[in-house]
Design a protein around this motif. Sequence first.
Motif, short mmCIF file in Angstrom:
data_model
loop_
_atom_site.label_atom_id
_atom_site.label_comp_id
_atom_site.label_asym_id
_atom_site.label_seq_id
_atom_site.Cartn_x
_atom_site.Cartn_y
_atom_site.Cartn_z
N LEU A 203 0.81 -1.23 0.00
CA LEU A 203 0.00 0.00 0.00
C LEU A 203 0.84 1.27 0.00
O LEU A 203 0.52 2.23 -0.70
CB LEU A 203 -0.91 0.02 1.23
N ALA A 204 1.94 1.25 0.78
CA ALA A 204 2.76 2.48 0.85
C ALA A 204 3.34 2.80 -0.53
O ALA A 204 3.34 3.97 -0.96
CB ALA A 204 3.87 2.30 1.88
N SER A 205 3.79 1.78 -1.26
CA SER A 205 4.33 2.02 -2.60
C SER A 205 3.24 2.54 -3.52
O SER A 205 3.45 3.49 -4.28
CB SER A 205 4.89 0.74 -3.23
N ILE A 206 2.07 1.92 -3.46
CA ILE A 206 0.96 2.37 -4.33
C ILE A 206 0.65 3.83 -4.03
O ILE A 206 0.56 4.66 -4.94
CB ILE A 206 -0.30 1.50 -4.11
N GLU A 207 0.50 4.14 -2.75
CA GLU A 207 0.09 5.51 -2.38
C GLU A 207 1.15 6.53 -2.77
O GLU A 207 0.84 7.65 -3.15
CB GLU A 207 -0.26 5.56 -0.88
N SER A 208 2.43 6.12 -2.76
CA SER A 208 3.48 7.07 -3.16
C SER A 208 3.48 7.28 -4.69
O SER A 208 3.97 8.29 -5.18
CB SER A 208 4.85 6.61 -2.69
N LEU A 209 2.90 6.33 -5.42
CA LEU A 209 2.89 6.44 -6.88
C LEU A 209 1.63 7.14 -7.41
O LEU A 209 1.56 7.49 -8.59
CB LEU A 209 2.96 5.04 -7.50
N LEU A 210 0.63 7.31 -6.55
CA LEU A 210 -0.67 7.82 -7.02
C LEU A 210 -0.58 9.21 -7.62
O LEU A 210 0.09 10.09 -7.07
CB LEU A 210 -1.68 7.85 -5.86
N LYS A 211 -1.29 9.39 -8.76
CA LYS A 211 -1.35 10.73 -9.39
C LYS A 211 -2.78 11.24 -9.37
O LYS A 211 -3.17 12.06 -10.18
CB LYS A 211 -0.90 10.61 -10.85
N THR A 212 -3.58 10.70 -8.46
CA THR A 212 -5.01 11.01 -8.45
C THR A 212 -5.37 12.06 -7.40
O THR A 212 -4.60 12.33 -6.49
CB THR A 212 -5.81 9.73 -8.13
N GLN A 213 -6.60 12.57 -7.54
CA GLN A 213 -7.15 13.48 -6.52
C GLN A 213 -8.12 12.74 -5.60
O GLN A 213 -8.29 13.08 -4.45
CB GLN A 213 -7.96 14.61 -7.17
N ILE A 214 -8.80 11.74 -6.16
CA ILE A 214 -9.90 11.10 -5.42
C ILE A 214 -9.65 9.61 -5.20
O ILE A 214 -9.69 9.12 -4.06
CB ILE A 214 -11.24 11.31 -6.18
N ILE A 215 -9.39 8.89 -6.29
CA ILE A 215 -9.26 7.43 -6.14
C ILE A 215 -7.95 7.10 -5.44
O ILE A 215 -6.88 7.55 -5.82
CB ILE A 215 -9.38 6.73 -7.51
N GLY A 216 -8.09 6.33 -4.37
CA GLY A 216 -6.92 5.99 -3.57
C GLY A 216 -6.58 7.06 -2.55
O GLY A 216 -5.59 6.96 -1.83
N ARG A 217 -7.42 8.10 -2.48
CA ARG A 217 -7.18 9.17 -1.50
C ARG A 217 -8.43 9.41 -0.67
O ARG A 217 -8.98 10.51 -0.65
CB ARG A 217 -6.79 10.46 -2.22
N PRO A 218 -8.91 8.37 0.01
CA PRO A 218 -10.13 8.54 0.80
C PRO A 218 -9.88 9.47 1.97
O PRO A 218 -9.02 9.20 2.80
CB PRO A 218 -10.45 7.12 1.28
N LEU A 219 -10.63 10.58 2.00
CA LEU A 219 -10.44 11.58 3.06
C LEU A 219 -10.63 10.94 4.43
O LEU A 219 -11.66 10.33 4.69
CB LEU A 219 -11.49 12.70 2.90
N SER A 220 -9.68 11.07 5.27
CA SER A 220 -9.67 10.51 6.62
C SER A 220 -10.01 9.01 6.66
O SER A 220 -10.34 8.47 7.69
CB SER A 220 -10.61 11.28 7.55
N GLY A 221 -9.95 8.38 5.54
CA GLY A 221 -10.18 6.94 5.50
C GLY A 221 -8.91 6.22 5.10
O GLY A 221 -7.83 6.80 5.09
N LYS A 222 -9.05 4.98 4.78
CA LYS A 222 -7.86 4.18 4.49
C LYS A 222 -8.11 3.28 3.29
O LYS A 222 -9.18 2.68 3.17
CB LYS A 222 -7.54 3.28 5.68
N ASN A 223 -7.11 3.14 2.43
CA ASN A 223 -7.14 2.07 1.45
C ASN A 223 -6.85 0.77 2.20
O ASN A 223 -6.28 0.79 3.29
CB ASN A 223 -6.09 2.31 0.38
#
Length: 281
Positions: free
Chosen positions: A10-30
């Motif tokens: 997950l940490a690698s995925i999140e560091s690679l994300l170029k999105t605003q919404i998908i994979g960036r749940p506000l105060s939530g978690k993938n």
Amino acid sequence: MLKSRHKLDLASIESLLKTQIIGRPLSGKNELWDELNSTNDRALTLAQMDGHQGTIVLARSQTAGRGRHGRNWLSPPEAGLYMSVLVRQSTPLANLSLITLASGLAVAMAIEITSGLKIGLKWVNDLVLDGGKVGGILAELKQGPINENGQIDQSLVIGIGLNINKNKVDLPAELEQKVRWLEDKAISAVDRNLLVSQIAFELEQILALLNSGQSTFILDTWRQYSVTLGETIRATVGEKNIDGLALDIDDSGALLVQTANGMQQLHAGEISIRKSDGTYC
Ligand code: BTN
């Protein structure tokens, strides 16, 4: 064993994300699970529990992976990508056929960008590589309660299953011929983290187009990826077979089939394509 850089993380995925919404749940978690019954079921449960917009649910294996038409989706460890995305909104995005077509297109583009492989799209939800199925989409909509603005909350779960590496998977003989694996054709091992982040990006772009009513571009691009249009097909809708020529898709994502009894518009069902020896695959 997978090289560590190709393991889902997950940490690698999140560091690679170029999105605003998908994979960036506000105060939530993938979420990344070693084993889950089904990532779609988990995302649908999150939707009911006030799960966050854009949450990605991933599993390294699924014990009850679901395909379309109530089928199982075989999901052994390390063999595939099992991913679902939760999208919440109060205005309907589009119908499920269109969402499925658009999501398939997004995933095809992501594979192409990250591995250079050319993926075809078979109506309505199949990703095709070298004449066989390499993946599929299972989009599901759940209507929620009426919110404080008097609108109905909708939760859309987009489930993505991709075959990556056959490894030690034992497949039933009838599936063996139909199934393809990305790493059989890719020049190097698939970086699953990069692939997930690119899928998130392409999905976000395509859903934004759908939301802003720009489905024409999506449909035109889908036509370019299609391995269906122009082919003689057999559609199975419930108990019925419909034979004809797949002519086009319409604005709702329905397949237009020229049959002996005139034009038929298919909104759901499953198709097989006639091979040169007259059989269907
Ligand atoms: C198909 O029938 O072609 C669609 C298959 C979709 C499988 C994926 S794997 C991740 C997600 N979770 C599920 O239970 N199904 C979808």
